[in-house]
Design a protein around this motif. Sequence first.
Motif, PDB file in Angstrom:
ATOM      1  N   CYS A  92      41.901 103.258  80.568  1.00  0.00           N
ATOM      2  CA  CYS A  92      42.710 103.153  81.775  1.00  0.00           C
ATOM      3  C   CYS A  92      43.602 101.922  81.708  1.00  0.00           C
ATOM      4  O   CYS A  92      43.139 100.832  81.351  1.00  0.00           O
ATOM      5  CB  CYS A  92      41.801 103.090  83.002  1.00  0.00           C
ATOM      6  N   GLU A 115      50.697 106.333  78.281  1.00  0.00           N
ATOM      7  CA  GLU A 115      49.887 105.508  79.169  1.00  0.00           C
ATOM      8  C   GLU A 115      49.109 106.408  80.114  1.00  0.00           C
ATOM      9  O   GLU A 115      49.653 107.380  80.639  1.00  0.00           O
ATOM     10  CB  GLU A 115      50.775 104.535  79.955  1.00  0.00           C
ATOM     11  N   TYR A 116      47.836 106.074  80.295  1.00  0.00           N
ATOM     12  CA  TYR A 116      46.975 106.924  81.114  1.00  0.00           C
ATOM     13  C   TYR A 116      46.141 106.064  82.053  1.00  0.00           C
ATOM     14  O   TYR A 116      45.975 104.853  81.855  1.00  0.00           O
ATOM     15  CB  TYR A 116      46.050 107.768  80.224  1.00  0.00           C
ATOM     16  N   ALA A 117      45.596 106.730  83.052  1.00  0.00           N
ATOM     17  CA  ALA A 117      44.725 106.069  84.022  1.00  0.00           C
ATOM     18  C   ALA A 117      43.436 106.857  84.143  1.00  0.00           C
ATOM     19  O   ALA A 117      43.377 108.052  83.842  1.00  0.00           O
ATOM     20  CB  ALA A 117      45.410 105.980  85.381  1.00  0.00           C
ATOM     21  N   LEU A 152      49.182 104.683  88.705  1.00  0.00           N
ATOM     22  CA  LEU A 152      49.843 104.705  87.396  1.00  0.00           C
ATOM     23  C   LEU A 152      51.354 104.529  87.526  1.00  0.00           C
ATOM     24  O   LEU A 152      51.972 103.801  86.750  1.00  0.00           O
ATOM     25  CB  LEU A 152      49.517 106.018  86.681  1.00  0.00           C
TER      26      LEU A 152
END
Length: 824
Positions: A523, A543-545, A553
């Motif tokens: 995350c 990019e991830y959460a 995000l």
Amino acid sequence: MGNLNVVPLDSEIKEEDISLKNHNPDKDKDKDTNMEPPTSPRHRKVDARWLPAEAQRPIIDDAPVFTPSLEEFEDTLAYIEKIRPQAEPFGICRIIPPSTWKPPCRLKEKSIWENIKFPTRIQTVDLLQNREPMKKKPKSRTRKRRRNSRMGSSRRRSGSSPSESTSSPEAEEKFGFNSGSDFTLDEFEKYALHFKDSYFEKKESGGDIVKWTPSVDDIEGEYWRIIEQPTDEVEVYYGADLENGVLGSGFYKRTEQLTGSEMDQYTVSGWNLNNLPRLPGSVLSFEDCDISGVLVPWLYVGMCFSSFCWHVEDHHLYSLNYHHFGEPKVWYGVPGSNATALEKAMRKHLPDLFDEQPDLLHGLVTQFSPSILKDEGVQAYRVVQNAGEYVLTFPRAYHAGFNCGFNCAEAVNVAPVDWLAHGQNAVELYSKETRKTSLSHDKLLLGAAYEAIKALWELSASEEKGSTTNLRWKSFCGKNGTLTNAILARLEMEEERIAALGRDSSSLMKMEKDFDSNCERECFSCFYDLHLAASGCKCSPDEYACLKHADDLCSCDEKDGFILLRYTMDELSSLVRALEGESDDLKIWASKFLGIEHTEEDQTKTCSVVSEEKKLKEGSFDLNIDLELDCQEDLKEEEVSTSGGELTSSENLGVSVEPINLGSLIFGRLWCNKHAIFPKRFRSRVKFYNVLDPTKMSNYISEVLDGGLLGPLFKVTLEESSDVSFHNVSAQLCWEMVLQRVKDTSTSLGLPSLPQLEGINGLQMFGFLSPSIVQAIEVLDPNHQLVEYWNHKNQASSDSKDHFISSNCSVSLAKGKLFGVDLI
């Protein structure tokens, strides 16, 4: 343990010459890569002295001591599981092995003892508890002080807080330990003996020095006096957290050839810390990386007063410490149930240090008196560990301690299945603290579930009692089983988080099987591991959460966002039912891992389980274990002529290899050769002469296990009798062992020899030369990272494999798939 060859120092020697005694001048140029100033402890006189009248020895209860029998000692994890109910409430315990357990210490080899140097840290013992924050100006002190810099760094594992790796002035001014001299074990022993003799020196009225040895109680009382009521500066060296590449392990490891030598009891034992983390039943066995200090042991070379400060293990893992040789280590432990109380007590008594550094306890540089903890109602217990003994710490159990003199110990982590609940709590706590993880907890959790499904299926398909390993996995399953509950808790957690997001089902997408295979996915906000689920947006494809921070995000419209799921909630619910013993769900999951075919009725039930999955974008899930055996092998039992009890010639023997599980790749030098790639957990089935009765043909299971530093460990098991198995670090030698057993049994039964089977191709018997299997494995390495194999492939002759048993693989390629891989 053998006695140490102690070379006493001349009591008249000048302190500045200590490091040069018996020293070869030719080695000066590479003696120390971090030359210390003349004021360092190695180059000056020991001024501080023992003050027995002011001793501050804590009065606390001892932790329990366990003495396993020879039989109990054979199974490390089973013994830990046995003593856990009694020992875990103390957080720590001591284990004294049977008297016959005397593993030779490889560090005592002359080439290591006298020649290999290791780095140390300088610990200022009197500042471990009583010190001022780094940002405050030091107040005047009545005790003698040498003004060396107090700024330093303490080495941590990869799970340390990201703030600890920053280069800001605030981070640089954290209290820590400076780098010290590099020593050989021989040099360190001499210095440690000199320091201790000087510190505890006694003189008669006439001035003569009295030879005596302080007791553990004497040393303990003085240690805590230094910590709590210091009068002099006390600096010592500690060779802590020494990685495998420095001195190596104190235990001998398994050699390239697994033999029946006397060393086997030590090299293959679970009590050998090189083997412990990946023992069957430890979920760390599902971690592919060799994480230093977690899966690969660290060494600790200590001297009197060298300290290990209060801390818990990464991810709240168990730890096991073995004392190889030397003087005792004194430990203090606080059970996991009191962890929060310890933190509260330390914050109460050291407010300035915590105000300056909220994550103070992550630094492993702060000691705190067990006496004060006891006064604050915190349960604390004591252990004195002698040479040849183990100390076991339990999940989230804070522990600390010090050394009574020159010694060497080794430690590593382990994760029995009961750790899973603690590990889940740890990653949730790390998320709140914005702290990086060292492990993917979900990978370990699912790995344990996969292994349990395999065990349950094999037990259900066999009328025999089953192997010890399978029975152990079964014990963690069932309704309210430890593993079942861990998966259920994770399922409920994900359900709540998905529901809280309130997203439309159209935003749910399949997670690619290799989403986190080649890089860590965490995350962006809290560093939570994203193996099971991740949230993303079209605006930031890399990019991830986590599901908790999905709305943080970006500020894009919700329709641009998506949620990646490795498994749907229906699938995870089915997995829980399979672990509880529901036969239909067990068969569904067994089909994923073991290639079990569905009946028409089963297929209908499978479709209902994955109904939610069909709603996901980009089709159904594929984890490299969706074993769609569109390519069916012809596995009809070979007819064996047994006229007069004679074996048939191999000319009439057809070899048909059935793939069971492709496994997963490890990109290391040992995990391939010029001719084949060896996926971890690869499994196949093949028929060959029965080693117990060579007049008939039977199935054998060939599999590739993780042998740790040895790389792949090949295993062949007679399927009808799981106790009959063969292990080797070579696939070829493994099957040669099978062939030799067949020959030996034939001879003992008076059967004729097998002239056509003087040689056997181990790679072929595993299936590594079967074209369909080879192609399916090659697809797992699209970037050709296993260089040795791919470099040789273009040069290999197509007929180079014909000099051993001919392959008659009857795999039908009509449907063009194996394990979901399209075949040409």
